[in-house]
Scaffold this motif. Structure first.
Motif, PDB file in Angstrom:
ATOM      1  N   ASN A  66       8.513   3.900  -3.302  1.00  0.00           N
ATOM      2  CA  ASN A  66       9.236   3.642  -2.050  1.00  0.00           C
ATOM      3  C   ASN A  66       8.431   4.010  -0.798  1.00  0.00           C
ATOM      4  N   ARG A  67       7.444   4.886  -0.942  1.00  0.00           N
ATOM      5  CA  ARG A  67       6.617   5.279   0.217  1.00  0.00           C
ATOM      6  C   ARG A  67       5.528   4.236   0.418  1.00  0.00           C
ATOM      7  N   ARG A  68       5.861   3.154   1.146  1.00  0.00           N
ATOM      8  CA  ARG A  68       4.953   2.013   1.136  1.00  0.00           C
ATOM      9  C   ARG A  68       4.920   1.301   2.478  1.00  0.00           C
ATOM     10  N   ALA A  69       3.844   0.517   2.651  1.00  0.00           N
ATOM     11  CA  ALA A  69       3.847  -0.505   3.705  1.00  0.00           C
ATOM     12  C   ALA A  69       3.883  -1.829   2.972  1.00  0.00           C
ATOM     13  N   HIS A  70       4.786  -2.694   3.392  1.00  0.00           N
ATOM     14  CA  HIS A  70       4.975  -3.988   2.736  1.00  0.00           C
ATOM     15  C   HIS A  70       4.587  -5.089   3.730  1.00  0.00           C
ATOM     16  N   PHE A  71       3.968  -6.146   3.198  1.00  0.00           N
ATOM     17  CA  PHE A  71       3.422  -7.199   4.066  1.00  0.00           C
ATOM     18  C   PHE A  71       4.174  -8.498   3.838  1.00  0.00           C
ATOM     19  N   ARG A 111       3.593   4.520   9.497  1.00  0.00           N
ATOM     20  CA  ARG A 111       2.902   3.921   8.343  1.00  0.00           C
ATOM     21  C   ARG A 111       2.563   2.468   8.654  1.00  0.00           C
ATOM     22  N   ALA A 112       3.530   1.736   9.190  1.00  0.00           N
ATOM     23  CA  ALA A 112       3.286   0.328   9.527  1.00  0.00           C
ATOM     24  C   ALA A 112       2.208   0.223  10.602  1.00  0.00           C
ATOM     25  N   GLU A 113       2.279   1.096  11.610  1.00  0.00           N
ATOM     26  CA  GLU A 113       1.301   1.075  12.697  1.00  0.00           C
ATOM     27  C   GLU A 113      -0.102   1.434  12.203  1.00  0.00           C
ATOM     28  N   THR A 114      -0.180   2.374  11.269  1.00  0.00           N
ATOM     29  CA  THR A 114      -1.475   2.783  10.731  1.00  0.00           C
ATOM     30  C   THR A 114      -2.118   1.633   9.958  1.00  0.00           C
ATOM     31  N   ILE A 122       0.870  -1.179   0.000  1.00  0.00           N
ATOM     32  CA  ILE A 122       0.000   0.000   0.000  1.00  0.00           C
ATOM     33  C   ILE A 122       0.908   1.231   0.000  1.00  0.00           C
ATOM     34  N   PHE A 123       0.462   2.262  -0.674  1.00  0.00           N
ATOM     35  CA  PHE A 123       1.323   3.429  -0.909  1.00  0.00           C
ATOM     36  C   PHE A 123       0.803   4.683  -0.205  1.00  0.00           C
ATOM     37  N   PHE A 124       1.745   5.588   0.088  1.00  0.00           N
ATOM     38  CA  PHE A 124       1.417   6.794   0.850  1.00  0.00           C
ATOM     39  C   PHE A 124       1.883   8.049   0.115  1.00  0.00           C
ATOM     40  N   ASP A 125       1.273   9.161   0.465  1.00  0.00           N
ATOM     41  CA  ASP A 125       1.745  10.446  -0.048  1.00  0.00           C
ATOM     42  C   ASP A 125       2.984  10.872   0.745  1.00  0.00           C
ATOM     43  N   PHE A 126       3.694  11.872   0.221  1.00  0.00           N
ATOM     44  CA  PHE A 126       4.893  12.376   0.888  1.00  0.00           C
ATOM     45  C   PHE A 126       4.570  12.872   2.306  1.00  0.00           C
ATOM     46  N   ASP A 127       5.388  12.467   3.252  1.00  0.00           N
ATOM     47  CA  ASP A 127       5.242  12.857   4.661  1.00  0.00           C
ATOM     48  C   ASP A 127       3.835  12.563   5.194  1.00  0.00           C
ATOM     49  N   SER A 128       3.212  11.502   4.682  1.00  0.00           N
ATOM     50  CA  SER A 128       1.843  11.189   5.103  1.00  0.00           C
ATOM     51  C   SER A 128       1.749   9.746   5.578  1.00  0.00           C
ATOM     52  N   THR A 129       0.839   9.521   6.526  1.00  0.00           N
ATOM     53  CA  THR A 129       0.573   8.158   6.987  1.00  0.00           C
ATOM     54  C   THR A 129      -0.878   7.790   6.693  1.00  0.00           C
ATOM     55  N   GLU A 130      -1.535   8.630   5.893  1.00  0.00           N
ATOM     56  CA  GLU A 130      -2.963   8.450   5.636  1.00  0.00           C
ATOM     57  C   GLU A 130      -3.193   7.262   4.692  1.00  0.00           C
ATOM     58  N   ILE A 131      -4.188   6.417   5.026  1.00  0.00           N
ATOM     59  CA  ILE A 131      -4.547   5.269   4.188  1.00  0.00           C
ATOM     60  C   ILE A 131      -5.556   5.770   3.152  1.00  0.00           C
ATOM     61  N   ASN A 132      -5.118   5.894   1.880  1.00  0.00           N
ATOM     62  CA  ASN A 132      -6.029   6.413   0.855  1.00  0.00           C
ATOM     63  C   ASN A 132      -6.957   5.312   0.333  1.00  0.00           C
ATOM     64  N   GLY A 133      -7.804   5.657  -0.643  1.00  0.00           N
ATOM     65  CA  GLY A 133      -8.825   4.736  -1.139  1.00  0.00           C
ATOM     66  C   GLY A 133      -8.257   3.422  -1.648  1.00  0.00           C
ATOM     67  N   ASP A 153      10.384   7.293   1.127  1.00  0.00           N
ATOM     68  CA  ASP A 153      11.316   7.657   0.061  1.00  0.00           C
ATOM     69  C   ASP A 153      12.531   8.315   0.713  1.00  0.00           C
ATOM     70  N   ASN A 154      13.565   8.598  -0.082  1.00  0.00           N
ATOM     71  CA  ASN A 154      14.821   9.062   0.513  1.00  0.00           C
ATOM     72  C   ASN A 154      14.908  10.582   0.590  1.00  0.00           C
ATOM     73  N   ARG A 155      13.789  11.268   0.368  1.00  0.00           N
ATOM     74  CA  ARG A 155      13.896  12.727   0.317  1.00  0.00           C
ATOM     75  C   ARG A 155      13.989  13.372   1.686  1.00  0.00           C
ATOM     76  N   GLY A 156      13.366  12.764   2.657  1.00  0.00           N
ATOM     77  CA  GLY A 156      13.418  13.335   3.998  1.00  0.00           C
ATOM     78  C   GLY A 156      14.727  12.983   4.681  1.00  0.00           C
ATOM     79  N   THR A 157      14.762  13.109   6.005  1.00  0.00           N
ATOM     80  CA  THR A 157      15.982  12.809   6.748  1.00  0.00           C
ATOM     81  C   THR A 157      15.811  11.489   7.518  1.00  0.00           C
ATOM     82  N   THR A 158      16.936  10.905   7.876  1.00  0.00           N
ATOM     83  CA  THR A 158      16.980   9.513   8.333  1.00  0.00           C
ATOM     84  C   THR A 158      16.078   9.215   9.537  1.00  0.00           C
ATOM     85  N   ALA A 159      16.244   9.971  10.605  1.00  0.00           N
ATOM     86  CA  ALA A 159      15.517   9.660  11.839  1.00  0.00           C
ATOM     87  C   ALA A 159      14.023   9.914  11.662  1.00  0.00           C
TER      88      ALA A 159
END
Lengths: 442, 199
Positions: free
Chosen positions: B191-196, B150-153, B96-107, B135-141
């Motif tokens: 890359n902005r994903r939750a993987h199962f 994202r995983a928790e959501t 499942i994929f996410f928007d940048f800096d988002s944890t929202e579960i879209n449709g 994705d790698n655009r933000g910072t590590t921590a």
């Protein structure tokens, strides 16, 4: 004196102050005020040190040592090193002590400071005399004599460079500090060390996993970090020289540790409740208390040098921004307002500023913001992504990682963003530099 | 009265007609009966071997039919297995994929998570790991924390659909394990994903 005893005595470098600093030297007025931006670089002459006997090994060591000292002083960003080819004085034939120095010869070529040295070598032992002069006032600022092993010349030069910087800035400098950083050179993200100037690099961890976020304790003896070596991002607290320590492992993440100054305590972001909050832990890995409380991400603590405040990153306003928490009262104030992605705060050693990285238009750059409401100052621009700033222990330099040459590498600049240069080039990519406190290299 | 007369009239016409038809039909049926019991040579001149061959063919046909139905059953169960395998593969393949800096579960993500919940319902013995990535655009921590959320959501969504929390663990890799190393919008989005993962 028995040979063994002499060896013992020389084994430790023995700095001997043999000339008293004259009263009319720098005094209270510092040559260099490292708190001022756009500082003028002071022209300094470091002619080759004089070999006392003139033997080849002595001459070679003298030249190598004077180059070492020149490089170290240049590294600080305070000096403009004068080209030896432009000196008016015959390199072989000039005075190294005040009565024999023709100061106008040095001021004519533009030198305001002069360092002279004399070196004599006997077997594997050497004796070096080093002097720093103010060529304008024609006075000796410091004079030192060192005895030690020839192979320790780098150490001797570090000591004297430290004396020079202390004399000129009132601060002990960076010459006995090192950096921890992440390198992928081994095929995995591992913590590596190097000396302040990028020399002497070595791999510290060998977890063969993903290892991140090195954090120095304020005495420089402990390193906390995160590693996936057991499958999940756990917190490791390790004594650097004694190979002991603890692993803190709970559900979720254990990341971005920062030590409390002067204490065997550290803060780190944990998520065992399902929410990423910052907690205070003992050095033994026991939770003391939770420090943040907001639904949403709270990570990356960094403490003011007196330990009374903690800056951190929080998404409580909707975007990652830097906040400051008063440790006594728990009161939290927002520090960054410009931009929608400000992370990686590092509190300056002088306590008046916080360096951080901010993303604007998809590009990450280094910023420094004052705590008294000064607007942030941008230090890097249009040169790849620039991340993870870390102050040198004297607050004069900032280390950071940059992709300006493609792969991520470690760079250094002054606290005002000038003199940007690569610190080290190793196989793989380097990131997340953390400058140690001073005094971690003997 | 008139109806009765009508019916009688109709019957008087119909019955003889019927009788005629049946009497015509009889000789045909009789002939066919006579050919049947013939031992030795039959009415239409078939040899014993030929009859045996016929019977063998019949048996073979029956056998073939039986096998066919068995095969059909088999292939049905195979299909079921294959479908189950495909479902399991889809379960792990479909991130499942996410928007940048988002944890929202879209449709789209909701749809996928409902399918995953169905699958988990029909496979009650399975436990899973949910990985959070950025994705790698933000910072590590910050990205490690974001991946954790994202995983928790995703886990919370499955919890709400009735999947037991004891069957799900989460781990964040932040930006440490990208699927796609390109520096493009498309790669970042992948890359902005939750993987199962099925344990």
């Amino acid at each position: 004196m028995s040979k063994t005893f002499r060896k013992f005595m020389y084994g430790i470098v023995l700095p001997i102050l043999f000339l008293i600093i004259p009263g009319n030297s720098a005094g209270d007025v510092k040559f260099i005020d490292i708190t001022k931006p756009y500082m003028r670089k002071i022209p300094i002459a470091v002619p080759y040190f004089k070999p006392v006997t003139g033997e080849t090994v002595e001459t070679e060591t003298a030249q190598a040592a004077s180059d070492l000292l020149s490089d170290m002083l240049t590294f600080t960003g305070f000096f403009k090193l004068l080209d030896r080819g432009a000196f008016l004085i015959d390199a072989e034939n000039f005075g190294i002590i005040a009565p024999n120095i023709n100061f106008p010869n040095w001021t004519t070529v533009g030198a305001e400071l002069l360092i002279t040295g004399g070196i004599s070598i006997e077997g594997e032992l050497m004796e070096i005399e080093l002097r720093l002069f103010d060529t304008v006032k024609q006075t000796l600022l410091i004079g030192k004599r060192y005895k030690g092993w020839v192979k320790d010349q780098r150490k001797v030069m570090r000591k004297f460079a430290g004396e020079v910087i202390f004399q000129l800035t009132g601060s002990r400098g960076i010459f006995d500090s090192r950096l921890a950083f992440i390198s992928t050179g081994s095929g995995h993200k591992e913590i590596n060390f190097c000396d302040f100037d990028g020399t002497g690099s070595r791999q510290f961890t060998s977890h063969k996993s993903i290892t991140l976020f090195p954090a120095w304790s304020s005495d420089g003896k402990w390193l906390a970090y995160t590693s996936y070596v057991k499958g999940s991002p756990d917190l490791y607290i390790k004594n650097i020289s004694e190979n002991r320590g603890v692993v803190f492992s709970k559900k979720g993440i254990q990341i971005s540790p920062a030590w409390v100054p002067g204490k065997f305590e550290l803060a780190a972001a944990l998520s065992f409740t399902g929410d990423q909050e910052i907690y205070l832990l003992t050095g033994e890995g026991k939770i003391i208390k939770r420090l943040t409380k907001s639904r949403g991400i709270d990570v990356e603590p960094t403490f003011s040098p007196d330990g009374t405040k903690m800056a951190f990153v929080s998404k409580r306003s909707g975007t990652p921004q830097i906040y400051v928490r008063e440790m006594d009262t728990g009161r939290v104030e927002r520090l960054t307002f410009e931009g929608r992605y400000n992370t990686q705060p590092d509190w300056s050693p002088k306590g008046d500023k916080v360096a951080y990285s901010g993303m604007r238009d998809g590009q990450i750059n280094i910023y420094v913001v004052g705590l008294e409401g000064d607007p942030p100052m941008q230090l890097t621009m249009d040169q790849g992504d620039n991340e993870s700033p870390s102050w040198s222990p004297d607050g004069s330099l900032i280390a950071f990682s940059s992709t300006r040459e493609g792969p991520s590498r470690i760079y250094i600049c002054t606290a005002f963003g000038t003199d940007q240069r690569r610190l080290i080039k190793l196989p793989g990519q380097q990131s997340n530099p953390r400058w140690s406190p001073s005094g971690v290299i003997d | 009265m008139r109806t009765k007369i009508g019916i009688i009239c109709l019957l008087t016409i119909l019955i003889p007609t019927f009788l005629f038809i049946s009497s015509c039909a009889r000789p045909m049926s009789t002939t066919s009966v006579e050919t049947d019991p013939g031992a030795g040579t039959s009415a239409d001149g078939l040899t014993e071997e030929e009859i045996k061959a016929q019977e063998a063919a019949k048996k073979a046909e029956a056998e073939r039919q039986r096998k066919l139905s068995e095969e059909q059953l088999l292939s049905e169960s195979e299909a079921r297995t294959q479908a189950a395998e495909a479902a399991a593969v889809a379960f792990t393949n479909d991130d499942i994929f996410f928007d940048f800096d988002s944890t929202e579960i879209n449709g789209d993500a909701q749809q996928l998570l409902m399918e995953k919940a169905d699958w988990l319902m029909t496979n009650p013995a399975v436990t899973i790991i949910i990985e959070g990535h950025c994705d790698n655009r933000g910072t590590t921590a910050y990205n490690l924390a974001l991946g954790d959320r994202r995983a928790e959501t995703a886990k919370a969504f499955l919890l709400n659909l009735g999947i037991s929390g004891s069957r799900m663990t989460t781990i964040s890799y932040g930006e440490e394990r990208p699927l796609d190393n390109d520096e493009s919008e498309a790669a970042w989005a992948r890359n902005r994903r939750a993987h199962f993962i099925i344990e």
